[in-house]
Enzyme design. Structure first.
Site, PDB file in Angstrom:
ATOM      1  N   PRO A 225       0.817  -1.222   0.000  1.00  0.00           N
ATOM      2  CG  PRO A 225      -0.630  -1.452   1.842  1.00  0.00           C
ATOM      3  CD  PRO A 225       0.559  -2.077   1.173  1.00  0.00           C
TER       4      PRO A 225
ATOM      5  CG  ASP B 176      -9.212  -0.355 -23.261  1.00  0.00           C
ATOM      6  OD1 ASP B 176     -10.084  -0.850 -23.959  1.00  0.00           O
ATOM      7  OD2 ASP B 176      -8.143  -0.895 -22.946  1.00  0.00           O
TER       8      ASP B 176
ATOM      9  NE  ARG C  65      -8.010  -4.934 -20.964  1.00  0.00           N
ATOM     10  CZ  ARG C  65      -8.113  -3.820 -21.654  1.00  0.00           C
ATOM     11  NH1 ARG C  65      -7.172  -2.902 -21.574  1.00  0.00           N
ATOM     12  NH2 ARG C  65      -9.132  -3.613 -22.461  1.00  0.00           N
TER      13      ARG C  65
ATOM     14  CD  GLU D  90       0.012  -5.602  11.045  1.00  0.00           C
ATOM     15  OE1 GLU D  90      -0.054  -4.368  11.078  1.00  0.00           O
ATOM     16  OE2 GLU D  90      -0.974  -6.344  10.839  1.00  0.00           O
TER      17      GLU D  90
HETATM   18 CL1  6GU Z   1      -0.250  -3.636  -3.477  1.00  0.00          CL
HETATM   19  N1  6GU Z   1      -1.088  -4.362  -1.086  1.00  0.00           N
HETATM   20  C1  6GU Z   1      -1.909  -4.270  -0.034  1.00  0.00           C
HETATM   21  N2  6GU Z   1      -1.708  -5.064   1.034  1.00  0.00           N
HETATM   22  N3  6GU Z   1      -2.919  -3.417   0.035  1.00  0.00           N
HETATM   23  C2  6GU Z   1      -3.105  -2.634  -1.039  1.00  0.00           C
HETATM   24  C3  6GU Z   1      -2.295  -2.680  -2.175  1.00  0.00           C
HETATM   25  C4  6GU Z   1      -1.271  -3.573  -2.154  1.00  0.00           C
HETATM   26  N4  6GU Z   1      -2.747  -1.768  -3.062  1.00  0.00           N
HETATM   27  C5  6GU Z   1      -3.789  -1.206  -2.492  1.00  0.00           C
HETATM   28  N5  6GU Z   1      -4.017  -1.703  -1.279  1.00  0.00           N
END
Ligand code: 6GU
Length: 242
Positions: free
Chosen positions: A88, A168, A153, A115
């Site tokens: 994230p 697209d 794609r 974590e």
């Molecule tokens: Cl790549 N990993 C995780 N754990 N949560 C996420 C993400 C990735 N992308 C958005 N949320």
């Protein structure tokens, strides 16, 4: 194009990558998706892949050794293959990033879990970090599937002759307009008359206007970052007037 995916849960990938277009692309030899179980690269008796964080606090952290061993064993001397950590905290994955990644012959995707992942994986193994949006998933696996799908794609011939990726939503920087197929009237709701007119110039103009209308209604910020013609701008002014 080849994807090497490193995960503690490779079975999560079985469904999404073995249906429909991605299935056909693999059968046609356009795409190779190799799944690697990080746990198989542990060296201890209990195959431990995580541990408690130094300094205390909750949760578990993925240990560096099995991840380094897995990636190094699979990639070997392939030094210029991007190694992407899914987290994230990564840079945001967009259509532009998908197009950029599709230029590579091979990509390695490393799925984080729990974590987090020991910082040395980011610092000394990953060459890039990606996130698919501002929300937190339980692991990088779903994000890796999203990335494989969106990148695959873009690879020539994966979509086949019936589609082109160029029209697209987002490829043009704008949203796609409406689509209709038979029947011409469904439950009393007719297909727009112009589409049945056979007048191709009029149909093209209508389609462009619907693309502009939908983008203006739903994602107006996209109109500021894409090339528009004089005709487009005139239509948008008329929309503003309405
Ligand atoms: Cl790549 N990993 C995780 N754990 N949560 C996420 C993400 C990735 N992308 C958005 N949320």
């Amino acid at each position: 194009m080849q994807f090497d995916i490193f995960s503690l849960f490779p079975a999560m990938f079985e469904g999404p990558l073995s249906e429909s277009i991605l299935k056909r692309a693999q059968e046609a030899g356009l795409l190779t998706i190799a799944l690697h179980d990080i746990r198989a690269y542990t060296t201890d008796k209990h195959h431990v892949c995580d541990d408690t964080p130094y300094g205390g606090g909750g949760g578990m952290v993925l240990k560096p050794e099995p991840i380094f061993r897995a990636v190094e064993a699979v990639l070997g001397a392939d030094a210029d293959c991007p190694i992407i950590l899914l987290t994230p905290q990564g840079r945001l994955f967009t259509q532009e990033v998908a197009a950029e990644l599709a230029q590579h012959e091979r990509l390695a995707l490393v799925c984080g879990r729990y974590e987090g992942v020991d910082e040395r994986v980011r610092q000394h193994l990953a060459t890039d970090e990606l996130s698919i949006g501002d929300y937190v998933l339980t692991g990088g696996e779903l994000a890796a599937m999203v990335i494989v799908d969106a990148v695959a794609r873009q690879v020539p011939r994966v979509l086949g002759a019936l589609w082109a990726a160029e029209d697209d939503s987002h490829a043009t920087g704008l949203l796609e307009g409406p689509h209709y197929t038979r029947p011409a009237v469904f439950r009393g709701w007719p297909v727009p008359e112009v589409l049945l007119s056979g007048d191709h110039a009029r149909i093209e103009r209508w389609r462009r206007e619907e693309v502009l209308r939908r983008t203006w209604q739903r994602r107006p910020e996209l109109l500021h970052t894409t090339a528009l013609t004089e005709e487009d701008l005139a239509f948008l002014s008329a929309l503003e007037e309405e």
